[in-house]
Write a protein that holds these residues in place. Structure first.
Motif, short mmCIF file in Angstrom:
data_model
loop_
_atom_site.label_atom_id
_atom_site.label_comp_id
_atom_site.label_asym_id
_atom_site.label_seq_id
_atom_site.Cartn_x
_atom_site.Cartn_y
_atom_site.Cartn_z
N TYR A 103 11.49 -22.85 20.39
CA TYR A 103 11.06 -21.61 20.54
C TYR A 103 9.68 -21.08 20.25
CZ TYR A 103 10.57 -16.37 19.74
OH TYR A 103 9.91 -15.15 19.99
N ILE A 104 9.24 -21.64 19.25
CA ILE A 104 7.71 -21.38 18.99
C ILE A 104 6.91 -21.90 19.91
CG2 ILE A 104 5.96 -22.04 17.27
CD1 ILE A 104 8.03 -21.61 15.10
N LEU A 105 7.46 -23.44 20.63
CA LEU A 105 6.41 -23.73 21.64
C LEU A 105 6.52 -23.12 22.94
CD1 LEU A 105 4.89 -26.18 22.81
CD2 LEU A 105 7.00 -27.49 22.98
N VAL A 106 7.64 -22.71 23.14
CA VAL A 106 7.73 -21.89 24.45
C VAL A 106 7.07 -20.58 24.33
CG1 VAL A 106 9.34 -20.62 25.83
CG2 VAL A 106 10.08 -22.78 25.21
N ARG A 107 7.21 -19.79 23.23
CA ARG A 107 6.28 -18.71 23.14
C ARG A 107 4.79 -19.01 23.24
NH1 ARG A 107 6.25 -17.02 17.21
NH2 ARG A 107 4.53 -18.47 16.93
N GLU A 108 4.44 -19.91 22.59
CA GLU A 108 3.02 -20.25 22.46
C GLU A 108 2.46 -20.73 23.87
OE1 GLU A 108 0.83 -19.25 20.62
OE2 GLU A 108 2.18 -18.79 19.01
N SER A 109 3.34 -21.23 24.77
CA SER A 109 3.04 -21.90 25.95
C SER A 109 3.02 -20.56 26.97
CB SER A 109 4.12 -22.69 26.65
OG SER A 109 4.18 -24.06 25.78
N ASN A 110 3.92 -19.57 26.73
CA ASN A 110 3.68 -18.44 27.57
C ASN A 110 2.71 -17.41 27.39
OD1 ASN A 110 6.06 -19.28 29.30
ND2 ASN A 110 7.55 -18.37 27.79
N ALA A 121 2.09 -25.61 18.06
CA ALA A 121 3.40 -25.59 18.60
C ALA A 121 4.06 -26.91 18.72
CB ALA A 121 3.37 -24.43 19.57
N VAL A 122 2.90 -27.72 19.66
CA VAL A 122 3.51 -28.89 20.03
C VAL A 122 3.72 -29.83 18.83
CG1 VAL A 122 2.81 -31.03 21.32
CG2 VAL A 122 2.39 -28.71 22.31
N ARG A 123 2.94 -29.69 17.97
CA ARG A 123 3.02 -30.80 16.78
C ARG A 123 4.17 -30.28 15.95
NH1 ARG A 123 -2.09 -33.56 15.20
NH2 ARG A 123 -3.55 -33.58 16.86
N GLY A 124 4.46 -28.85 15.92
CA GLY A 124 5.56 -28.47 15.14
C GLY A 124 6.97 -29.05 15.54
N LEU A 125 7.11 -29.10 17.11
CA LEU A 125 8.09 -29.66 17.67
C LEU A 125 8.10 -31.26 17.44
CD1 LEU A 125 10.70 -29.38 19.18
CD2 LEU A 125 9.36 -29.72 21.47
N LEU A 126 7.07 -31.65 17.67
CA LEU A 126 7.05 -33.37 17.23
C LEU A 126 7.35 -33.55 15.72
CD1 LEU A 126 6.61 -36.04 18.16
CD2 LEU A 126 4.28 -35.62 17.53
N GLN A 127 6.93 -32.74 14.77
CA GLN A 127 7.39 -32.99 13.51
C GLN A 127 8.90 -32.75 13.30
OE1 GLN A 127 7.12 -29.47 11.09
NE2 GLN A 127 6.87 -30.43 9.15
N ASN A 128 9.37 -31.85 13.90
CA ASN A 128 10.86 -31.45 13.83
C ASN A 128 11.86 -32.69 14.22
OD1 ASN A 128 12.23 -28.94 12.80
ND2 ASN A 128 9.88 -28.56 13.31
N LEU A 129 11.30 -33.27 15.52
CA LEU A 129 12.04 -34.46 16.04
C LEU A 129 12.02 -35.75 15.22
CD1 LEU A 129 10.96 -33.91 20.00
CD2 LEU A 129 13.13 -33.59 18.81
#
Length: 147
Positions: A103-110, A121-129
């Protein structure tokens, strides 16, 4: 060193791999936060830290129990029910972290809140994965040890 059986060697390799994934996840996130602050003067909001924390708590929760306790008994066994509830809550935490970071990545992309916020945001998603993969790898390694 005493000789290791095949299952304990697999468990040791899984633990080492899980540790590398976990450390890499937090390293990627902290590097992204530091780079955003240094390069763009962007302070990452505290809410953006929550998915990684949820994922870390989930890793600890899912690996704190033994799967044999969950397999013992049927639905009438009190201990097995509590372990199943514990595993369910731990996976709710894990998937909540993944969903929140997406959600954070999509929000920051838009609509980026600041320059450099998309990178964080990209790094946050990568961290979670990476932490989610670490959690599963730790768990699989413990299963190979006979737990």
């Amino acid at each position: 060193f005493p000789p290791m059986s095949d299952s304990s060697a697999v468990g040791a390799l899984a633990a080492a791999g899980g540790g590398v994934l976990f450390a890499s996840g937090w390293l990627v996130w902290i590097d992204g936060v530091a780079a955003a602050a240094n390069d763009y003067g962007f302070g990452t909001p505290g809410a953006d830290w929550v998915p990684g924390i949820l994922q870390t708590v989930a890793l600890l929760m899912v690996n704190a129990i033994t799967w044999s306790a969950m397999a013992d008994g049927g639905f009438d066994d009190s201990v097995a029910q509590k372990v199943k509830a514990w595993v369910f809550v731990s996976f709710v935490f894990a998937f909540s972290g993944l969903i929140a970071s997406t959600y954070i990545l999509v929000r920051e992309s838009n609509s980026p809140t600041a320059p450099g916020s998309h990178d964080s945001a990209v790094r946050g998603l990568l961290q979670n994965l990476l932490i989610f993969g670490s959690s599963l790898l730790f768990r699989a390694g413990r299963l190979s040890d006979g737990d």
